[in-house]
Structures are given as C-alpha cells and as structure tokens.
Design a protein around this motif. Structure first.
Motif, PDB file in Angstrom:
ATOM      1  N   LEU A   1     -89.493   5.665  -5.046  1.00 56.94           N
ATOM      2  CA  LEU A   1     -88.083   6.048  -4.894  1.00 56.94           C
ATOM      3  C   LEU A   1     -87.273   4.933  -4.249  1.00 56.94           C
ATOM      4  O   LEU A   1     -86.166   4.610  -4.685  1.00 56.94           O
ATOM      5  CB  LEU A   1     -87.968   7.322  -4.058  1.00 56.94           C
ATOM      6  CG  LEU A   1     -88.095   8.672  -4.758  1.00 56.94           C
ATOM      7  CD1 LEU A   1     -87.976   9.798  -3.751  1.00 56.94           C
ATOM      8  CD2 LEU A   1     -87.032   8.820  -5.840  1.00 56.94           C
ATOM      9  N   ILE A   2     -87.845   4.356  -3.207  1.00 57.71           N
ATOM     10  CA  ILE A   2     -87.141   3.276  -2.494  1.00 57.71           C
ATOM     11  C   ILE A   2     -86.980   2.063  -3.395  1.00 57.71           C
ATOM     12  O   ILE A   2     -85.902   1.439  -3.448  1.00 57.71           O
ATOM     13  CB  ILE A   2     -87.914   2.903  -1.210  1.00 57.71           C
ATOM     14  CG1 ILE A   2     -87.867   4.076  -0.211  1.00 57.71           C
ATOM     15  CG2 ILE A   2     -87.332   1.643  -0.577  1.00 57.71           C
ATOM     16  CD1 ILE A   2     -88.781   3.908   0.977  1.00 57.71           C
ATOM     17  N   ILE A   3     -88.045   1.723  -4.133  1.00 52.67           N
ATOM     18  CA  ILE A   3     -87.978   0.575  -5.042  1.00 52.67           C
ATOM     19  C   ILE A   3     -86.921   0.806  -6.119  1.00 52.67           C
ATOM     20  O   ILE A   3     -86.124  -0.089  -6.440  1.00 52.67           O
ATOM     21  CB  ILE A   3     -89.356   0.312  -5.681  1.00 52.67           C
ATOM     22  CG1 ILE A   3     -90.350  -0.180  -4.617  1.00 52.67           C
ATOM     23  CG2 ILE A   3     -89.249  -0.710  -6.813  1.00 52.67           C
ATOM     24  CD1 ILE A   3     -91.772  -0.301  -5.112  1.00 52.67           C
ATOM     25  N   SER A   4     -86.895   2.022  -6.687  1.00 55.31           N
ATOM     26  CA  SER A   4     -85.904   2.330  -7.725  1.00 55.31           C
ATOM     27  C   SER A   4     -84.483   2.272  -7.158  1.00 55.31           C
ATOM     28  O   SER A   4     -83.544   1.876  -7.849  1.00 55.31           O
ATOM     29  CB  SER A   4     -86.173   3.717  -8.322  1.00 55.31           C
ATOM     30  OG  SER A   4     -86.016   4.736  -7.346  1.00 55.31           O
ATOM     31  N   GLY A   5     -84.330   2.650  -5.876  1.00 58.22           N
ATOM     32  CA  GLY A   5     -83.023   2.566  -5.233  1.00 58.22           C
ATOM     33  C   GLY A   5     -82.532   1.136  -5.112  1.00 58.22           C
ATOM     34  O   GLY A   5     -81.356   0.836  -5.335  1.00 58.22           O
ATOM     35  N   PHE A   6     -83.461   0.211  -4.761  1.00 62.67           N
ATOM     36  CA  PHE A   6     -83.092  -1.190  -4.655  1.00 62.67           C
ATOM     37  C   PHE A   6     -82.786  -1.791  -6.023  1.00 62.67           C
ATOM     38  O   PHE A   6     -81.859  -2.578  -6.185  1.00 62.67           O
ATOM     39  CB  PHE A   6     -84.207  -1.981  -3.968  1.00 62.67           C
ATOM     40  CG  PHE A   6     -84.201  -1.857  -2.471  1.00 62.67           C
ATOM     41  CD1 PHE A   6     -83.194  -2.446  -1.717  1.00 62.67           C
ATOM     42  CD2 PHE A   6     -85.188  -1.147  -1.814  1.00 62.67           C
ATOM     43  CE1 PHE A   6     -83.174  -2.337  -0.324  1.00 62.67           C
ATOM     44  CE2 PHE A   6     -85.184  -1.021  -0.429  1.00 62.67           C
ATOM     45  CZ  PHE A   6     -84.164  -1.616   0.313  1.00 62.67           C
TER      46      PHE A   6
ATOM     47  N   SER B   1     -79.373   2.449  -3.213  1.00 61.13           N
ATOM     48  CA  SER B   1     -80.020   2.904  -1.975  1.00 61.13           C
ATOM     49  C   SER B   1     -79.008   3.223  -0.874  1.00 61.13           C
ATOM     50  O   SER B   1     -79.299   4.000   0.043  1.00 61.13           O
ATOM     51  CB  SER B   1     -81.007   1.839  -1.478  1.00 61.13           C
ATOM     52  OG  SER B   1     -80.343   0.613  -1.255  1.00 61.13           O
ATOM     53  N   ASP B   2     -77.811   2.625  -0.942  1.00 63.64           N
ATOM     54  CA  ASP B   2     -76.792   2.879   0.086  1.00 63.64           C
ATOM     55  C   ASP B   2     -76.069   4.209  -0.122  1.00 63.64           C
ATOM     56  O   ASP B   2     -75.279   4.624   0.734  1.00 63.64           O
ATOM     57  CB  ASP B   2     -75.757   1.752   0.089  1.00 63.64           C
ATOM     58  CG  ASP B   2     -76.346   0.431   0.557  1.00 63.64           C
ATOM     59  OD1 ASP B   2     -77.336   0.478   1.314  1.00 63.64           O
ATOM     60  OD2 ASP B   2     -75.825  -0.622   0.151  1.00 63.64           O
ATOM     61  N   LEU B   3     -76.360   4.874  -1.237  1.00 62.94           N
ATOM     62  CA  LEU B   3     -75.645   6.104  -1.555  1.00 62.94           C
ATOM     63  C   LEU B   3     -76.298   7.356  -0.963  1.00 62.94           C
ATOM     64  O   LEU B   3     -75.724   8.431  -1.028  1.00 62.94           O
ATOM     65  CB  LEU B   3     -75.539   6.269  -3.084  1.00 62.94           C
ATOM     66  CG  LEU B   3     -74.798   5.137  -3.824  1.00 62.94           C
ATOM     67  CD1 LEU B   3     -74.794   5.402  -5.310  1.00 62.94           C
ATOM     68  CD2 LEU B   3     -73.368   5.007  -3.294  1.00 62.94           C
ATOM     69  N   PHE B   4     -77.500   7.214  -0.407  1.00 59.66           N
ATOM     70  CA  PHE B   4     -78.137   8.382   0.196  1.00 59.66           C
ATOM     71  C   PHE B   4     -78.752   8.022   1.549  1.00 59.66           C
ATOM     72  O   PHE B   4     -79.034   6.852   1.828  1.00 59.66           O
ATOM     73  CB  PHE B   4     -79.185   9.018  -0.731  1.00 59.66           C
ATOM     74  CG  PHE B   4     -80.170   8.047  -1.304  1.00 59.66           C
ATOM     75  CD1 PHE B   4     -81.324   7.705  -0.613  1.00 59.66           C
ATOM     76  CD2 PHE B   4     -79.957   7.483  -2.550  1.00 59.66           C
ATOM     77  CE1 PHE B   4     -82.229   6.825  -1.141  1.00 59.66           C
ATOM     78  CE2 PHE B   4     -80.872   6.604  -3.095  1.00 59.66           C
ATOM     79  CZ  PHE B   4     -82.013   6.271  -2.380  1.00 59.66           C
ATOM     80  N   SER B   5     -78.957   9.024   2.373  1.00 57.97           N
ATOM     81  CA  SER B   5     -79.385   8.849   3.758  1.00 57.97           C
ATOM     82  C   SER B   5     -80.869   8.484   3.865  1.00 57.97           C
ATOM     83  O   SER B   5     -81.723   9.139   3.269  1.00 57.97           O
ATOM     84  CB  SER B   5     -79.129  10.142   4.538  1.00 57.97           C
ATOM     85  OG  SER B   5     -79.768  10.129   5.785  1.00 57.97           O
ATOM     86  N   ARG B   6     -81.156   7.423   4.632  1.00 62.24           N
ATOM     87  CA  ARG B   6     -82.565   7.053   4.899  1.00 62.24           C
ATOM     88  C   ARG B   6     -83.265   8.115   5.731  1.00 62.24           C
ATOM     89  O   ARG B   6     -84.446   8.393   5.554  1.00 62.24           O
ATOM     90  CB  ARG B   6     -82.632   5.727   5.645  1.00 62.24           C
ATOM     91  CG  ARG B   6     -82.664   4.487   4.777  1.00 62.24           C
ATOM     92  CD  ARG B   6     -81.344   4.172   4.185  1.00 62.24           C
ATOM     93  NE  ARG B   6     -81.287   2.791   3.678  1.00 62.24           N
ATOM     94  CZ  ARG B   6     -80.272   2.333   2.979  1.00 62.24           C
ATOM     95  NH1 ARG B   6     -79.239   3.121   2.703  1.00 62.24           N
ATOM     96  NH2 ARG B   6     -80.267   1.084   2.550  1.00 62.24           N
TER      97      ARG B   6
END
Length: 471
Positions: free
Chosen positions: A94-99, A104-109
């Motif tokens: 999920l994190i890789i796909s966000g990058f 990735s900046d559109l949802f909360s870590r």
C-alpha cells in the motif's frame, strides 16, 4: 460417526468462509481505525479506494503466505508468523503504491499504522478462537480422523506416540496392523490394540470406518507398501507413509516435487525457498543500505583513526567460505598490526594478543571492526543475519571434528547471528565452544523467518556488540 463427518464434508466451505471473514476483518479494521482517527465513518473517495485496495491486497497476501492451508497439527506460533507476514506485506505494498501514484499525502499515516495493528489483532484473535473452538469440538468427537498404523517396529511406536501427544490434531489411532502372519503374541501398544495382520486390511478398514492408513515400515518393505496400496486402491482412504528418517540429523525435512518426482528433503532451509529467498534478499539490501547511510560518520572516523595510529591498510580482507561453499573476500577494519602468518596458517586472536592495536582492541570489544561487512551484504555475498563466517583454515580443521559443521554453509554467512547473541562468539579454543556455536547456527537455519531475523538484530543492538568473549 455422523458428527465426525459433519465438519469433514464441509472443510472446503470452511476455507471459503475463512477467506470471507478475513476480508470482512480487514474492512472492519480499516473502518474502525478511521473512526478512531477522525470520529466519523464518512470516508471520501480516496479513503474508499485505499480501503478497497487494502482488502484485495490483504486477501492475496494471506493466500500467498499459506493462511488457508490445513492448520491441523501446526502450532499457533506458525500461524501468527503467517498472518504477520501477510499483513505487513499488504501495508508495505500500500505504501509503495502510494509513492508510485504520488497519492501518499492524501491519506493519514496514523490511520494506516492503526489499520495495520487493528487488522492484525483482529485476524489473529478470531483465528485463535477458531482454533480453540475446533479443539473443543474434536475433544467431543467432532471433526476427527480415524487412523490405523501399519508396522511392528520402533517406527510404528514413534508414530503412535507422536499422534497421541497431539490430540488437537483430531487424529485418533484405532489400532495397529502387523505385517507378520502371526499376531498371537501381540495385544496392544500404549493401550492401542493390534487389529490383525496386513491380510485383514480390507476388512478392518470397513469394520472400523477408517479414514487414514499410516504406513510405518522400513524402506526395504516395498512389497508390503505396494500391498497396502493395492488393497485400498478402490477406496477413498488417505494413505500416508512415514519414512524411517528419525535417526537422521534433519533440517526442515519436507516433501516436495521435482520434475514430477516426489522428493523428501532431509536437509534444507525455509530461506532457500523462492519467496523466502526473495524476502531475505530484500531485507538484506534495504537494511544494509539504510544502516550504511546512518553509520557513515562512524565509518569515516574509524578509518581516519586507523590510518593515523598504525601503518597499513584501513581494511583487512580475508577469504571466508560463503553460501554453497563458495569462497569470498570479507571486509573488516584492520585491528592488528601488519604481520605475516607462518606457512600460511591462520592464528586465531586471543585475549591480550600483542598483534592487536589499541584502537583494534576497542573495535573488537564493540564489534565495530565488522561494520564494513555491510558492504559485503550489498554485494550479495553476506546477509545481515546468518552463521558467522570462519577462516578457511578453521573450516578445514573443524569440519571433521564437529558433526554437521559444514551445514552452516547452506546459507549466506551473517554479520550477526543466533549464536552470537547467545554468547557464542570470540575465541573458540575448545571443541565444545565450536559445537555450541554450530548448534545455534543450525537452529537458526532450521527456524528462519523474517521475524527471527528482526529479533536477532534487536538483541544484537542491546547485547550483541559488546560481550565478554570478544577479543
């Protein structure tokens, strides 16, 4: 018998149901984490897409790591490792796909981390309850398998004892069949009766409603094994053969298929399998690169001090034996004065060794001399965690003195290892010390997992760098 069949006939349905429950668990954990983070369940389109992707990736990861295989007889610890590997892989993807998609900046870590923890806890919780529930049902006679063992010797007794020690497997041994023609002197073993001879097999399995036949015969009894297979060829009874390998020193024994041939692995390691080899490789490359970046000021400082305090090169290079017996150059900070060994022999360092420089003594006590080996890891010649590499001369010396010594070289050597964090490091001036080190190395190879590696790395940080045995 009807209540036993009730769950047997629906085992496939149970597997499908478990997949559905896992998807619901991932979904509900994501929603719960969102509510805990934002006190609302009004997800916008971005969160809905991430939630859907996470559920799909989670289902695929759980299946990939074997979460839906038959867990009968397996420990809950192995199931925990399976689920943790799947959930961590899911969120890493999920994190890789966000990058990659720059979203990735559109949802909360915080939401992502909370979702990871909540989903893992949720899946493990209901799987634990399911395991306990099935155990209770089996204790009452539900979902059991009726078994007979064919054999007369020690192997048959060992099989019987193992099955009786694990009632949670739901395998109930109804009796033993002898391969001898006469059984007048045979009554029972451990309260399990002899039901007759191999000639009575067809009649016995029908009368006792047997589900599985376990063959516990020496490898030489091929004709009798064929007789069993022939007698049951027109039935749906499961036939299992227990190979007589209890006398071997085994490393992750398993059965696989190569070129269509059934093969028994007597000595292997989980980390040599395809997906595990890939996970180990990724673990080594990523961690080694990050660690080298973090420790670069230390590396530069030590290099300057070594150069200023004694003559000679900064790095000490020595051939060591790597995976599959291939030799390679291992890098260390030079901790001794430059000298020549007599007749090419390698003299192991001892406490108070006059060849060790002042800065070298400090580096050895703190294991700082081994930091350049992260370069070996990036080169693919070593792993961060694994059996420590020994000098070539030491391998030649100990391989005939210590049983299974060379099996350490089935995998890549490591900067740290299970033996080192348990105190077996430094000088090995006795056979007992080397035997203990090898024993811990083989335990690591047999029980490898990413989580075991992380545990060893964690222990190394707190007690593996500085030790009284370091010289």
């Amino acid at each position: 018998m009807k209540k036993s069949l009730a769950l047997k006939e629906h085992s496939t349905s149970l597997s499908i149901m478990l997949r559905v429950i896992d998807c619901l668990g991932l979904l509900s954990a994501g929603l719960l984490s969102y509510w805990l983070r934002f006190s609302s369940l009004s997800l916008d389109l971005t969160y809905k897409n991430v939630l859907l992707l996470g559920v799909l990736l989670g289902a695929a990861s759980l299946s990939f790591f074997g979460a839906y295989r038959a867990w009968r007889g397996a420990s809950f610890t192995s199931e925990i490792r399976c689920v943790l590997s799947a959930t961590l892989t899911t969120f890493l993807l999920l994190i890789i796909s966000g990058f990659i998609t720059q979203s990735s900046d559109l949802f909360s870590r915080i939401w992502v981390v909370s979702w990871l923890c909540t989903s893992t806890a949720t899946i493990l919780s209901y799987r634990f309850l399911l395991r306990k529930s099935l155990g209770a049902l089996r204790a009452k006679g539900f979902n059991i398998r009726s078994v007979i063992i064919i054999g007369d010797g020690e192997l048959a007794q060992q099989v019987l004892e193992r099955l009786k020690q694990h009632p949670e497997m739901g395998l109930v041994v109804k009796g033993i069949l002898s391969t001898q023609d006469q059984t007048t002197d045979k009554h029972e073993i451990n309260s399990v009766p002899f039901l007759g001879t191999l000639n009575d097999l067809d009649k016995i399995v029908k009368n006792h409603k047997i589900d599985q036949v376990w063959i516990a015969l020496p490898m030489s009894e091929v004709q009798k094994m064929e007789q069993v297979q022939s007698a049951l060829s027109n039935t749906s009874i499961v036939i299992r053969m227990v190979p007589d390998i209890f006398g071997f020193r085994l490393l992750n024994q398993s059965v696989t298929e190569v070129a269509g041939l059934p093969v028994i692995n007597i000595s292997t390691s989980h980390m040599l399998e395809g997906k595990n080899r890939f996970l180990k490789l990724i673990e080594d490359k990523i961690l080694a690169l990050l660690i080298l970046i973090l420790i670069s000021p230390i590396l530069i400082s030590l290099a300057i001090i070594i150069k200023l305090t004694s003559k000679g090169p900064i790095l000490f290079k020595q051939y060591r034996t790597g995976a599959n017996g291939q030799d390679f150059k291992v890098y260390k900070f030079r901790s001794m004065v430059v000298h020549n060994e007599e007749d090419g022999k390698v003299t192991q360092a001892t406490k108070g060794d006059s060849r060790i420089t002042p800065i070298g003594a400090f580096m050895r006590r703190t294991s700082l001399d081994e930091l350049p080996q992260f370069i070996n890891v990036l080169q693919g010649r070593m792993s961060i965690v694994g059996p420590r590499p020994h000098a070539l001369a030491h391998n030649e010396h100990y391989k005939t003195l210590v049983e299974s010594y060379m099996r350490r070289h089935m995998v890549k050597p490591g900067i740290t290892g299970w033996a080192q964090v348990n105190g077996f490091r430094g000088e090995t001036d006795t056979i007992d010390k080397m035997e203990n080190r090898v024993e811990y190395d083989l335990y690591y190879i047999e029980n490898w997992s990413v989580w075991f590696d992380l545990r060893i790395i964690f222990l190394t940080i707190f007690k593996g760098f500085i030790h009284k045995n370091a010289v």
